[in-house]
Write an enzyme that holds these catalytic residues in place. Sequence first.
Site, PDB file in Angstrom:
ATOM      1  N   ASP A  79       0.852  -1.201   0.000  1.00  0.00           N
ATOM      2  CA  ASP A  79       0.000   0.000   0.000  1.00  0.00           C
ATOM      3  C   ASP A  79       0.880   1.240   0.000  1.00  0.00           C
ATOM      4  OD1 ASP A  79      -2.232   1.602   0.061  1.00  0.00           O
ATOM      5  OD2 ASP A  79      -2.900   1.016   2.055  1.00  0.00           O
ATOM      6  N   LYS A  80       0.211   2.390  -0.183  1.00  0.00           N
ATOM      7  CA  LYS A  80       0.865   3.701  -0.141  1.00  0.00           C
ATOM      8  C   LYS A  80       0.068   4.579   0.804  1.00  0.00           C
ATOM      9  CE  LYS A  80      -0.769   6.889  -2.206  1.00  0.00           C
ATOM     10  NZ  LYS A  80      -1.292   8.254  -2.446  1.00  0.00           N
ATOM     11  N   HIS A  81       0.749   5.459   1.503  1.00  0.00           N
ATOM     12  CA  HIS A  81       0.032   6.474   2.289  1.00  0.00           C
ATOM     13  C   HIS A  81       0.584   7.840   1.928  1.00  0.00           C
ATOM     14  CE1 HIS A  81      -2.082   8.402   5.583  1.00  0.00           C
ATOM     15  NE2 HIS A  81      -0.973   9.106   5.776  1.00  0.00           N
ATOM     16  N   SER A  82      -0.312   8.800   1.710  1.00  0.00           N
ATOM     17  CA  SER A  82       0.113  10.180   1.448  1.00  0.00           C
ATOM     18  C   SER A  82      -0.323  11.056   2.602  1.00  0.00           C
ATOM     19  CB  SER A  82      -0.526  10.670   0.151  1.00  0.00           C
ATOM     20  OG  SER A  82      -0.487  12.078   0.104  1.00  0.00           O
ATOM     21  N   THR A 119      -9.292  10.477  -0.883  1.00  0.00           N
ATOM     22  CA  THR A 119      -9.472   9.473  -1.942  1.00  0.00           C
ATOM     23  C   THR A 119     -10.913   8.947  -1.985  1.00  0.00           C
ATOM     24  OG1 THR A 119      -7.167   8.858  -1.833  1.00  0.00           O
ATOM     25  CG2 THR A 119      -8.666   7.181  -2.676  1.00  0.00           C
ATOM     26  N   ARG A 167      -7.571  14.107  20.356  1.00  0.00           N
ATOM     27  CA  ARG A 167      -6.461  15.008  19.971  1.00  0.00           C
ATOM     28  C   ARG A 167      -6.988  16.224  19.229  1.00  0.00           C
ATOM     29  NH1 ARG A 167      -3.368  11.456  16.142  1.00  0.00           N
ATOM     30  NH2 ARG A 167      -2.101  13.277  15.783  1.00  0.00           N
ATOM     31  N   SER A 182      -0.728   6.988  14.784  1.00  0.00           N
ATOM     32  CA  SER A 182      -2.075   7.054  14.208  1.00  0.00           C
ATOM     33  C   SER A 182      -2.081   6.534  12.765  1.00  0.00           C
ATOM     34  CB  SER A 182      -2.554   8.516  14.263  1.00  0.00           C
ATOM     35  OG  SER A 182      -3.733   8.676  13.533  1.00  0.00           O
ATOM     36  N   LYS A 186      -3.241   2.106  11.561  1.00  0.00           N
ATOM     37  CA  LYS A 186      -4.283   1.729  10.590  1.00  0.00           C
ATOM     38  C   LYS A 186      -3.677   0.985   9.400  1.00  0.00           C
ATOM     39  CE  LYS A 186      -5.427   6.000  10.834  1.00  0.00           C
ATOM     40  NZ  LYS A 186      -5.874   7.371  10.996  1.00  0.00           N
ATOM     41  N   LYS A 187      -2.528   1.464   8.922  1.00  0.00           N
ATOM     42  CA  LYS A 187      -1.903   0.812   7.759  1.00  0.00           C
ATOM     43  C   LYS A 187      -1.458  -0.611   8.133  1.00  0.00           C
ATOM     44  CE  LYS A 187      -2.444   3.656   4.505  1.00  0.00           C
ATOM     45  NZ  LYS A 187      -3.208   3.295   3.329  1.00  0.00           N
TER      46      LYS A 187
HETATM   47  N1  URA Z   1      -3.665  11.244   9.539  1.00  0.00           N
HETATM   48  C1  URA Z   1      -3.927  10.333  10.492  1.00  0.00           C
HETATM   49  O1  URA Z   1      -4.496   9.288  10.224  1.00  0.00           O
HETATM   50  N2  URA Z   1      -3.558  10.602  11.763  1.00  0.00           N
HETATM   51  C2  URA Z   1      -2.923  11.739  12.116  1.00  0.00           C
HETATM   52  O2  URA Z   1      -2.609  11.911  13.275  1.00  0.00           O
HETATM   53  C3  URA Z   1      -2.649  12.687  11.106  1.00  0.00           C
HETATM   54  C4  URA Z   1      -3.026  12.411   9.809  1.00  0.00           C
END
Ligand code: URA
Length: 437
Positions: A79-82, A119, A167, A182, A186-187
């Site tokens: 996967d990719k995260h931006s 997305t 937060r 965070s 999830k990833k």
């Molecule tokens: N995206 C997230 O999922 N968590 C954060 O704390 C900041 C951006």
Amino acid sequence: MDARAIITRIRNGISPRREELSWFAQGLASGRVSDAQAGAFAMAVLLKGLTEPARVALTLAMRDSGRVMAWDLPGPVVDKHSTGGIGDCVSLLLAPALAACGAFVPMISGRGLGHTGGTLDKLESIPGFHTDPDEASFRAQVARIGCAIIAASRDLAPADRRLYAIRDVSATVESLDLITASILSKKLAAGLDALVLDVKCGSGAFMKTRAEAEALAQSLVTTAQDAGCMTSALITDMEQPLVRSAGNALEVTEVMLALTGAAAGSRLVELTAQLGGEVLALAGLAADAGDGARRLRATIEGGQAAEIFGRMVRAQGGPGDFVEHWRDRLPAAAVVLEVPAPETGRLVALDGEQLGHAVVRLGGGRLHESDRLHHGVGLSDIALPGEAVTRGQPMARVHADSRGAALEAVAAVQRACRIGPQSAMPSQPPLILQRIG
Ligand code: URA
């Protein structure tokens, strides 16, 4: 265990133990830890910071607060995260292109955040497209087609869901440790073998300076690698939008142009290829990142990525003929106005964050969680820094639901532009600023 003792340790600069962080994350998910304790925990972490082992332990504890997916597929799961930007529609192109290269991509994505687009919102501009399949359908789609792009289910990293909301209202979003835990909790819960991160830097990004982007990229890469996921990051330029459009359906249009071969060599295709090359190399599907980028580009140019995109759209409820007839299927705004350049000269800077907020105010993003989006609105044909502009000639187009909203956006785009003399050529940062990994 006692939440107060854990918060006290962190507040006093003593590293919390792994089992304490695990207890705290479980408590966040179950409700045993109160909102006040969660807020105090977040503030203590923000002010004192965590050691690297404690950051890894918090990430894993938050990952394990819910369901962690496991896969048994004939290829690597990637996967990719931006970190988010303007005109960043890479995920829509990258997921099917990676699948065409033999990877499996269970992409769990987000909605617009602040001035940046999401997305899921972009995909939902395709009529019928849904992003919340049940688990069995999601797994079957990833196995059959190679990719699916969906929203996080409630049982994925629930500790993060709770802590993030706290937060948000306790001035503790900015902690590098908490942002890292965070994003990665999830990833990692998606059961990845390899991950590439696109950390954006510049006026349209959350990280405005190179130092901030580098610190976040380093924290994410180190933590993900320590957690056992092969990971690298590219720090990429966000001093200008990635494509000349910003807005949900308008960005899907840019993706369709790329998938159908009309955008070869564009910044969108190039960044997609570079990010894809990284993750293909990490996952062992390419000899190195350069080889991976070449393979990825070939799937876009050869139409395989478009074919998989079409299958993904159909599997997630969209039109079966979307790839052939996307121009007729995407929603369009009622009013389109040109943005006249206020002066003649050269565009020397474009404030991406202001452009993003203009799209949100048009209805392309949310001001409140419950807002319904207008998928056709946004900006197109945006002039980019370094380009010459002529007073009264268009330097962008606004797509809006009413003339009033369009006129407001025209003024916002004009305010976001800085025009200098023709001779004032701005420095053009490269698309990829740095690799970390
Ligand atoms: N995206 C997230 O999922 N968590 C954060 O704390 C900041 C951006």
